[in-house]
Design a protein around this motif. Structure first.
Motif, PDB file in Angstrom:
ATOM      1  N   ASP A   1      45.096  47.437  98.175  1.00 23.28           N
ATOM      2  CA  ASP A   1      45.287  46.018  98.909  1.00 23.28           C
ATOM      3  C   ASP A   1      46.546  45.690  98.209  1.00 23.28           C
ATOM      4  N   PRO A   2      47.685  45.355  99.661  1.00 18.91           N
ATOM      5  CA  PRO A   2      48.503  45.047  98.547  1.00 18.91           C
ATOM      6  C   PRO A   2      49.089  43.218  97.814  1.00 18.91           C
ATOM      7  N   GLN A   3      48.146  42.720  98.572  1.00 21.21           N
ATOM      8  CA  GLN A   3      47.537  40.942  97.742  1.00 21.21           C
ATOM      9  C   GLN A   3      47.092  41.292  96.377  1.00 21.21           C
ATOM     10  N   TYR A   4      46.601  42.483  95.894  1.00 23.34           N
ATOM     11  CA  TYR A   4      45.738  42.762  94.809  1.00 23.34           C
ATOM     12  C   TYR A   4      47.178  43.520  93.816  1.00 23.34           C
ATOM     13  N   ASP A   5      48.114  43.583  93.874  1.00 22.08           N
ATOM     14  CA  ASP A   5      48.582  44.395  93.401  1.00 22.08           C
ATOM     15  C   ASP A   5      49.073  43.417  92.672  1.00 22.08           C
ATOM     16  N   LEU A   6      49.493  44.132  91.090  1.00 17.87           N
ATOM     17  CA  LEU A   6      49.908  43.292  89.061  1.00 17.87           C
ATOM     18  C   LEU A   6      51.087  43.798  89.087  1.00 17.87           C
ATOM     19  N   HIS A   7      51.253  42.708  89.221  1.00 18.39           N
ATOM     20  CA  HIS A   7      52.865  42.739  88.379  1.00 18.39           C
ATOM     21  C   HIS A   7      53.544  41.978  87.059  1.00 18.39           C
ATOM     22  N   LEU A   8      52.904  43.208  86.416  1.00 19.11           N
ATOM     23  CA  LEU A   8      53.299  43.128  84.741  1.00 19.11           C
ATOM     24  C   LEU A   8      55.010  43.312  84.730  1.00 19.11           C
ATOM     25  N   THR A   9      55.142  42.327  84.175  1.00 17.29           N
ATOM     26  CA  THR A   9      56.502  41.425  83.696  1.00 17.29           C
ATOM     27  C   THR A   9      56.042  40.154  82.984  1.00 17.29           C
ATOM     28  N   GLY A  10      57.110  39.422  82.190  1.00 19.98           N
ATOM     29  CA  GLY A  10      57.265  38.905  81.090  1.00 19.98           C
ATOM     30  C   GLY A  10      55.785  38.310  80.530  1.00 19.98           C
ATOM     31  N   THR A  11      55.897  37.272  80.514  1.00 24.19           N
ATOM     32  CA  THR A  11      54.361  36.509  79.879  1.00 24.19           C
ATOM     33  C   THR A  11      52.863  36.490  81.422  1.00 24.19           C
ATOM     34  N   ASN A  12      53.188  37.537  82.263  1.00 23.20           N
ATOM     35  CA  ASN A  12      52.564  37.231  83.763  1.00 23.20           C
ATOM     36  C   ASN A  12      50.898  37.412  82.811  1.00 23.20           C
ATOM     37  N   VAL A  13      49.759  37.254  83.435  1.00 21.06           N
ATOM     38  CA  VAL A  13      48.383  37.157  82.581  1.00 21.06           C
ATOM     39  C   VAL A  13      47.050  37.621  83.740  1.00 21.06           C
ATOM     40  N   HIS A  14      47.129  38.690  83.219  1.00 17.77           N
ATOM     41  CA  HIS A  14      45.901  38.833  84.253  1.00 17.77           C
ATOM     42  C   HIS A  14      44.344  39.808  83.546  1.00 17.77           C
ATOM     43  N   PHE A  15      43.243  39.092  84.794  1.00 18.38           N
ATOM     44  CA  PHE A  15      42.728  39.067  83.664  1.00 18.38           C
ATOM     45  C   PHE A  15      41.247  40.594  84.658  1.00 18.38           C
ATOM     46  N   GLY A  16      40.866  41.572  84.055  1.00 13.81           N
ATOM     47  CA  GLY A  16      39.617  42.288  84.606  1.00 13.81           C
ATOM     48  C   GLY A  16      38.420  43.017  84.189  1.00 13.81           C
TER      49      GLY A  16
ATOM     50  N   GLU B   1      62.930  53.923  69.023  1.00 15.51           N
ATOM     51  CA  GLU B   1      64.609  52.857  69.651  1.00 15.51           C
ATOM     52  C   GLU B   1      64.936  53.696  70.669  1.00 15.51           C
ATOM     53  N   ASP B   2      65.699  54.425  70.971  1.00 13.15           N
ATOM     54  CA  ASP B   2      65.558  55.628  72.418  1.00 13.15           C
ATOM     55  C   ASP B   2      64.230  55.404  72.903  1.00 13.15           C
ATOM     56  N   MET B   3      63.410  55.359  73.226  1.00 12.19           N
ATOM     57  CA  MET B   3      62.197  55.968  73.516  1.00 12.19           C
ATOM     58  C   MET B   3      62.249  54.380  74.347  1.00 12.19           C
ATOM     59  N   LEU B   4      62.165  53.262  73.538  1.00 17.05           N
ATOM     60  CA  LEU B   4      61.400  51.880  73.491  1.00 17.05           C
ATOM     61  C   LEU B   4      62.626  51.583  75.260  1.00 17.05           C
ATOM     62  N   ALA B   5      63.927  51.987  74.784  1.00 14.32           N
ATOM     63  CA  ALA B   5      65.023  52.037  75.747  1.00 14.32           C
ATOM     64  C   ALA B   5      64.777  52.313  77.041  1.00 14.32           C
ATOM     65  N   LYS B   6      63.894  53.921  77.054  1.00 15.95           N
ATOM     66  CA  LYS B   6      63.850  53.815  78.713  1.00 15.95           C
ATOM     67  C   LYS B   6      62.697  53.548  79.338  1.00 15.95           C
ATOM     68  N   ALA B   7      61.696  53.178  78.432  1.00 18.00           N
ATOM     69  CA  ALA B   7      60.643  52.427  78.633  1.00 18.00           C
ATOM     70  C   ALA B   7      60.387  51.792  80.135  1.00 18.00           C
ATOM     71  N   ALA B   8      59.671  52.124  80.771  1.00 18.19           N
ATOM     72  CA  ALA B   8      58.932  50.920  82.035  1.00 18.19           C
ATOM     73  C   ALA B   8      59.053  49.763  81.577  1.00 18.19           C
ATOM     74  N   ARG B   9      59.829  48.591  82.526  1.00 18.90           N
ATOM     75  CA  ARG B   9      59.264  47.226  81.840  1.00 18.90           C
ATOM     76  C   ARG B   9      59.639  46.969  83.224  1.00 18.90           C
ATOM     77  N   ASN B  10      58.007  45.813  83.755  1.00 23.39           N
ATOM     78  CA  ASN B  10      58.597  44.846  84.626  1.00 23.39           C
ATOM     79  C   ASN B  10      57.341  46.331  86.202  1.00 23.39           C
ATOM     80  N   ILE B  11      56.344  46.147  85.595  1.00 22.76           N
ATOM     81  CA  ILE B  11      55.897  47.613  86.031  1.00 22.76           C
ATOM     82  C   ILE B  11      54.926  46.743  87.694  1.00 22.76           C
ATOM     83  N   THR B  12      54.415  47.314  88.775  1.00 21.42           N
ATOM     84  CA  THR B  12      53.739  46.545  89.277  1.00 21.42           C
ATOM     85  C   THR B  12      52.369  47.637  89.210  1.00 21.42           C
TER      86      THR B  12
END
Length: 512
Positions: free
Chosen positions: A113-128, A97-108
């Protein structure tokens, strides 16, 4: 006369629609795009999610994981994990639980090319893409051959041209390269020189990380530029299910973290073989193993960008063979996505795999069903979504092209139905029904929405039988081959020519 006038009217309307479809749209106006929010599909109730969570914590506390490398033992026990007399490392609930609290959230996850950045937040979906296929499907002969560095580079170039394939993780093994270090270096360069989208790779040996990072620094323009925007992530099978650490992969992961590379914490058990047969318990094991990875990463570098990679697969229990295109696989992936949301951490899993050997109807239904459930469940990163055949043993470049159409339709279901004051106003109905033409073809509302509300296949054929005959009965695979060849004929290397020349002078590069 009347028929002629009708035909003229319909022709003019169709011309207008064609013109509208050919006009480019701003990114925020497109009907589908990377990062659409999903989450509409939830195969687990809230109570079932909690049951899986508590079972995973029980497994970590009571069973633990074996075979951690000495460096991992030091990192984990220093954080509060317990090394037992049996050599297994167990994880107290409070530590997880302590480490989950430290884990990165809302990462990119960055693209070059910045136009292809993937913003991994919430339920945002990306296919690859993803995988380690050892064969390429050759549609000229309907046979399988060894995959090469050139095939990998071609797949990256094709991915760069496809709107609905958002990242390129290594999909094939370059079997024409016998030296493992050269293979790892060529894998990175084949991917990065083919696309500026985010790239994923893995390493055969921890000692290969440093020279690979040196190559990435050259591509990025220096270490500072790399660390500011790391555009390659490490796909790391840090566990060997069930519940064992993979020593070499763990050491590679440690090296990648020190180098500033994001990691995918990948647990890939196979239900009925290396994971339990019940779908729910297979998810429990995958969650437990990935939670161990969360502890490992954050004990070493709190907040380091990591993707929670629960990738449980399915066995055909009649034979023990993998069944990546099954309905059970779709449920496993969607259930894992719910667990990612429960922990509120970026997550990824596999979908889109076909057990079929060729791009046929079986491949179509397997790819479609599993990707739809993955997208609707709000999975941040959908790996292996296109191109994979023969239960991950074969990759097909034409299926990569066809998959772009599949994913376009999948993303449209993820976007869902826009219910607004404008979209439910009956004024358009009044205009048509009360003294109007009696249809909506060519109406201002229809023309305004035809590009932003609807998506059209690039290769999928919607002709009438008459039109199809008049067009010489075009076949889907022929169209896919033609588009693949067209993309490759126009593709340009995505590395500065001077940098490319210098890299080719210093490294043994196996592709053109």
């Amino acid at each position: 006369m009347l028929d002629t006038e009708k035909r003229k009217g319909r022709s003019g309307g169709r011309a207008a629609r064609v013109a509208l479809r050919s006009a480019p749209l701003a990114e925020n106006m497109r009907p589908v795009r990377a990062g659409l929010p999903g989450g509409q599909y939830r195969p687990l109730t809230d109570a079932e999610v909690l049951r899986i969570h508590h079972a995973a914590l029980d497994a970590l506390e009571q069973i633990g994981l074996s075979q951690a490398p000495p460096s991992g033992v030091e990192i984990l026990t220093k954080a509060g994990a317990i090394l037992g007399d049996d050599g297994r490392i167990r994880f107290p609930r409070a530590l997880v639980e302590d480490m989950l609290a430290k884990a990165a959230r809302n990462i990119t996850l960055h693209g070059r090319d910045p136009q292809y950045d993937l913003h991994l937040t919430g339920t945002n979906v990306h296919f690859g893409t993803a995988g380690a296929a050892v064969h390429v499907v050759d549609l000229a002969t309907n046979t399988y051959r060894d995959s090469t560095a050139q095939d990998l580079h071609d797949a990256a170039k094709i991915t760069h041209a496809l709107d609905n394939v958002h990242f390129f993780q290594r999909a094939m093994v370059a079997r024409d390269i016998s030296d493992n270090l050269e293979m790892d270096l060529n894998t990175i360069y084949a991917c990065c020189s083919g696309t500026t989208k985010h790239v994923g790779t893995s390493f055969d040996d921890p000692s290969h990380v440093a020279p690979s990072i040196e190559l990435l620094h050259r591509i990025a323009g220096g270490e500072e530029a790399w660390r500011a925007r790391p555009f390659v992530s490490n796909s790391n099978c840090f566990v060997v299910p069930p519940m064992k650490f993979a020593e070499e992969s763990c050491r590679s992961m440690e090296a990648c973290i020190r180098a500033g590379m994001p990691v995918l914490l990948l647990s890939a058990g196979q239900a009925g073989a290396t994971a339990p047969a019940p779908i729910a318990l297979a998810i429990v094991q995958a969650v437990a193993e990935c939670l161990a990875g969360v502890v490992y990463v954050n004990a070493m570098a709190p907040g380091h960008p990591a993707v929670f990679g629960t990738w449980p697969f399915v066995s055909d229990l009649r034979t023990g063979a993998m069944s990546g295109g099954s309905a059970e696989q779709a449920l496993l992936t969607a259930g894992c996505a719910q667990m990612h949301r429960f922990y509120d951490i970026p997550g990824g899993a596999a979908a889109g795999i076909s057990d079929s050997k060729l791009p046929d109807m079986q491949a179509g239904w397997e790819t479609g069903i599993t990707n739809v459930l993955a997208g609707l469940s709000g999975l941040n990163m959908v790996y292996e979504a296109v191109g994979m055949h023969a239960s991950l043993l074969g990759f097909c470049l034409e299926s990569l092209v066809l998959g772009d159409d599949v994913l376009g339709q999948v993303l449209r279901t993820v976007r869902g139905i826009d219910v607004t004051e404008d979209s439910t106003s009956i004024e358009a109905m009044k205009a048509v029904c009360l003294g109007g033409p009696g249809h909506y073809l060519g109406s201002d509302q229809t023309l305004a929405l035809m590009q932003t509300e609807y998506i059209y296949p690039t290769l999928g054929n919607r002709m009438s039988p008459k039109e199809w005959n008049e067009a010489n009965r075009p076949m889907l695979l022929d169209q896919a081959i033609a588009r693949k060849n067209d993309i490759l004929s126009k593709a340009q290397i995505q590395i500065d020519p001077a940098v490319d020349a210098a890299i080719r002078a210093d490294y043994n590069i196996y592709f053109k």
